[in-house]
Design a protein around this motif. Sequence first.
Motif: not given
Length: 353
Positions: A9-10, A184, A186, A190, A337, A339, A341
Amino acid sequence: MNERREFWHPRGLLWIVAFAFLTMSVLPESGFGIPAFARKYRLSCTTCHAPVPRLKAYGEDFAGNAFQLEGKEPARFFRDTGDPILTLQRELPIAVRFDSYVRFQTKEGMRKSDLQTPYGLKFLSGGQIAKDISYYFYFYLSEHGEIAGIEDAYVHFNNLFGTDLDLMIGQFQVSDPLFKRELRLTYEDYQIYKVRVGDVLTNLTYDRGIMLTYSAGTGTDVVLEVVNGNGKGEASPEQNFDLDNFKNVALRVSHSFGPVRVGGFGYLGKEKHRKLVQADQGGQWVNVTDNLRYLGADATLDAGKSLQLNLQFLQRHDDNPYLVHTGAMAVDTKGFIAELIWALQGEMGRSFL
């Protein structure tokens, strides 16, 4: 024989534009939307969220304190019943969350756009029942075009025995102590939390059970979960939600070092089913089991108030996920994962990447 599977992910070539991401509260006596807790305490939504639905540290503390602000509970919000135990709210705190997306996708040389509105529509309620006792639930009126029903639904007991020990009883996501799927930003989920392997029902999403959380006050948090292990499905004809006689156990330990939080996660489970074998010879019912475990680590780095990096690695092992009587095949599943931000205008802004 072993099989290996990986989830990242992604993933893929997917461009997502968040068309609308709204959380609002519906009041019984009026037609405009104000988030229930913001209305109660007369605070902006940005006190706890940046952006909605993602929680800031203050919002995490508020939720972990059973939706109470210590010493700031407004008397106007409760009715005096003469019962010192009961906390009766004047109005039922309810909210509606409406999610919409515009999706652009390239697949097999073709470009495709999709207006996904509403993508999700849920009804939420949460608040106090008594001092240090609260409830929370939501009902998905529409998820991907289908009625998903009740997902989160639990009672929260805060500060048991005058300590920082909390107890939650009900239905919740096993992965909540890691990264909360429902918060989340997105479009992509997940996946390692959602995946089910073979015929086994266990994953790290919704389950019924208890969750104990303890904060040591030194930056260390400990979470212990005991769950049925078979999700949020319907009860059996015997009115049992747990389909076998086992309980699954998860342990999460994390520690904060200034702007960095690191954690470890472990999960042990066992699932048993009854299967008919040798059906062509009259058949025989036998018990088949799968022993499974998760092991993982995660980290969160806050670089000021504009950047946050979340990392998670999980590995799952099943010794008989296809629930066969003979010739079991073990399966290892790995997921990662990553991520990042970025609040372009700071946490009080409206633009995030």
